[in-house]
Design an enzyme around this catalytic site. Structure first.
Site, PDB file in Angstrom:
ATOM      1  N   GLY A  84       0.840  -1.261  -0.119  1.00  0.00           N
ATOM      2  CA  GLY A  84      -0.138   0.003  -0.174  1.00  0.00           C
ATOM      3  C   GLY A  84       0.782   1.151   0.016  1.00  0.00           C
ATOM      4  O   GLY A  84       2.023   1.273   0.210  1.00  0.00           O
ATOM      5  N   GLN A  86       1.147   3.471   2.155  1.00  0.00           N
ATOM      6  CA  GLN A  86       1.754   3.689   3.409  1.00  0.00           C
ATOM      7  C   GLN A  86       2.352   2.398   3.832  1.00  0.00           C
ATOM      8  O   GLN A  86       2.670   2.155   5.077  1.00  0.00           O
ATOM      9  CB  GLN A  86       0.948   4.213   4.439  1.00  0.00           C
ATOM     10  CG  GLN A  86       0.407   5.726   3.957  1.00  0.00           C
ATOM     11  CD  GLN A  86       1.509   6.542   4.180  1.00  0.00           C
ATOM     12  OE1 GLN A  86       2.547   6.378   4.804  1.00  0.00           O
ATOM     13  NE2 GLN A  86       1.347   7.616   3.507  1.00  0.00           N
ATOM     14  N   SER A  87       2.943   1.560   3.009  1.00  0.00           N
ATOM     15  CA  SER A  87       4.003   0.288   3.347  1.00  0.00           C
ATOM     16  C   SER A  87       5.070   0.695   4.151  1.00  0.00           C
ATOM     17  O   SER A  87       5.748   1.349   3.581  1.00  0.00           O
ATOM     18  CB  SER A  87       3.917  -0.392   2.310  1.00  0.00           C
ATOM     19  OG  SER A  87       4.865  -1.544   2.505  1.00  0.00           O
ATOM     20  N   ASN A  88       5.139   0.091   5.324  1.00  0.00           N
ATOM     21  CA  ASN A  88       6.364   0.177   6.154  1.00  0.00           C
ATOM     22  C   ASN A  88       7.642  -0.796   5.472  1.00  0.00           C
ATOM     23  O   ASN A  88       8.694  -0.349   5.719  1.00  0.00           O
ATOM     24  CB  ASN A  88       5.938  -0.138   7.586  1.00  0.00           C
ATOM     25  CG  ASN A  88       5.067   0.507   8.291  1.00  0.00           C
ATOM     26  OD1 ASN A  88       5.410   1.862   8.568  1.00  0.00           O
ATOM     27  ND2 ASN A  88       3.975  -0.111   8.831  1.00  0.00           N
ATOM     28  N   ALA A  90       7.870  -1.417   2.484  1.00  0.00           N
ATOM     29  CA  ALA A  90       8.316  -0.463   1.165  1.00  0.00           C
ATOM     30  C   ALA A  90       9.609   0.519   1.765  1.00  0.00           C
ATOM     31  O   ALA A  90      10.652   0.447   1.291  1.00  0.00           O
ATOM     32  CB  ALA A  90       7.244   0.171   0.530  1.00  0.00           C
TER      33      ALA A  90
END
Ligand SMILES: *Cc1c(COP(=O)(O)O)cnc(C)c1O
Length: 342
Positions: A84, A86-88, A90
């Site tokens: 997503g 807001q992927s941590n 990523a």
């Protein structure tokens, strides 16, 4: 009582690993919260996996230790993953790539429940670009794995060596990071003289819980592990977590069978959807912040922490139970969800 971790540690030593986390991360007691009468005498402890320094920290770094080991062994020069906006995972992949001189390509999808500017521009996605990653933003409903496969073809044709990681870094290799964390937790429990009845953890892509379960299975510990699903339904997440635990055990000790009853998933805290704030999440976040000065994120930690508090309130644990909540990081998400708190 002390645990024999030799089997687990020997199995882990067979897998390439790059150190990204300063271990052990601390285990701390939440003394003020534990004194509140509503929690029926539970002793709350936290495993501070948010206190990992690289890229702002979080649970994905433990997975990335083994994923990067595999990537470097394969001669990769580019890390590719998706998630997503807001992927941590990523964000931490971008930081790890920067630290190791690799290129990074992130394929990020829109959320169906958050569309404001804070979600679009702040938090993790802001940090991705600071770490120098190339960000591909896909519209809601697009398939990021198919896009990633195309991008990998393109990069390969240009002579690059991409290494692809799935959602959340939750391949069996990634889950090894939390099998290693289990050994760390059990050693700390022995040193503290505190036997943990239950380890509580958020469950998104299931690699964290699967790794912990594999680690417990190979160390003969009687500690229970409960995951609070924040992405799938309880049924979906239970099936995924069982499968990932089996695959992780396969990497570590192919003869070890999974005890299916050890895989416990609670689906009561997800709310309407992945990333949709819930009242219980907001209350639990405020309670932890105002009594202990500690922060959980709105998507994962806040929901799982709410689940642990609800179970303690409902008498789900005998008085005097020692409960260990794994703080998995994700602080940038707080800023992306600003409007949810106000
Ligand atoms: C990814 C993530 C989790 C969940 O871990 P999974 O292995 O995907 O289940 C929990 N907390 C935070 C902050 C995360 O970023």
């Amino acid at each position: 009582m002390s645990h024999d971790l030799s089997r687990l540690e020997a199995a882990l030593a067979n897998h390439p690993r790059v150190e990204l986390v300063e271990t052990p991360t601390p285990i701390q007691k939440l003394s003020r919260l534990g004194q509140l009468a509503e929690f029926n005498g539970c002793n709350f402890y936290v495993k501070r996996d948010d206190l990992t320094s690289l890229g702002g920290g979080g649970n994905k770094l433990r997975k990335l230790e083994f994923l990067l080991g595999e990537a470097l062994a394969a001669g990769a020069d580019t890390l590719v993953t998706w998630g997503g906006l807001q992927s941590n995972h990523a964000r931490l992949t971008a930081a790890v790539a920067a630290r190791h001189g690799l290129a990074c390509e992130l394929i990020l999808t829109q959320s169906g429940v958050r569309t404001d500017d804070d979600y679009q521009l702040n938090g993790n996605v802001l940090l991705d670009t600071l770490f120098g990653a190339t960000v591909h933003r896909l519209p809601l409903g697009a398939a990021p794995d198919a896009y990633a496969a195309e991008r990998v073809d393109q990069l390969t044709r240009r002579g690059r060596k991409p290494f692809v990681m799935p959602l959340g870094g939750s391949s069996p290799t990634g889950a090894l990071g939390y099998a290693a964390c289990t050994a760390e937790i059990l050693q700390q429990a022995d040193a503290l003289g505190v036997p943990f009845q239950e380890i509580i953890v958020p469950n998104g892509s299931s690699g964290t819980q699967a790794g912990l379960l594999a680690g417990v299975a190979l160390s003969g510990s009687s500690t229970g592990i409960t995951g609070y699903s924040v992405l799938g339904t309880a049924e979906q997440t239970l099936a995924t977590t069982r499968e990932k635990t089996r695959q992780t055990l396969q990497l570590l000790a192919p003869s070890e069978a999974l005890d299916e009853s050890a895989v416990k998933v609670d689906g009561t805290q997800r709310g309407e959807a992945y990333g949709a704030p819930t009242q219980a999440m907001l209350e639990a976040t405020r309670l932890l912040a105002s009594h202990e000065g500690l922060l959980v994120d709105p998507v994962y930690g806040g929901k799982a922490f709410a689940g642990m508090l609800a179970a303690a309130r409902d008498g789900g644990f005998p008085p005097g139970s020692n409960l260990l909540f794994v703080m998995t990081g994700g602080l940038p998400g707080v800023f992306a969800y600003r409007s949810a708190y106000s």
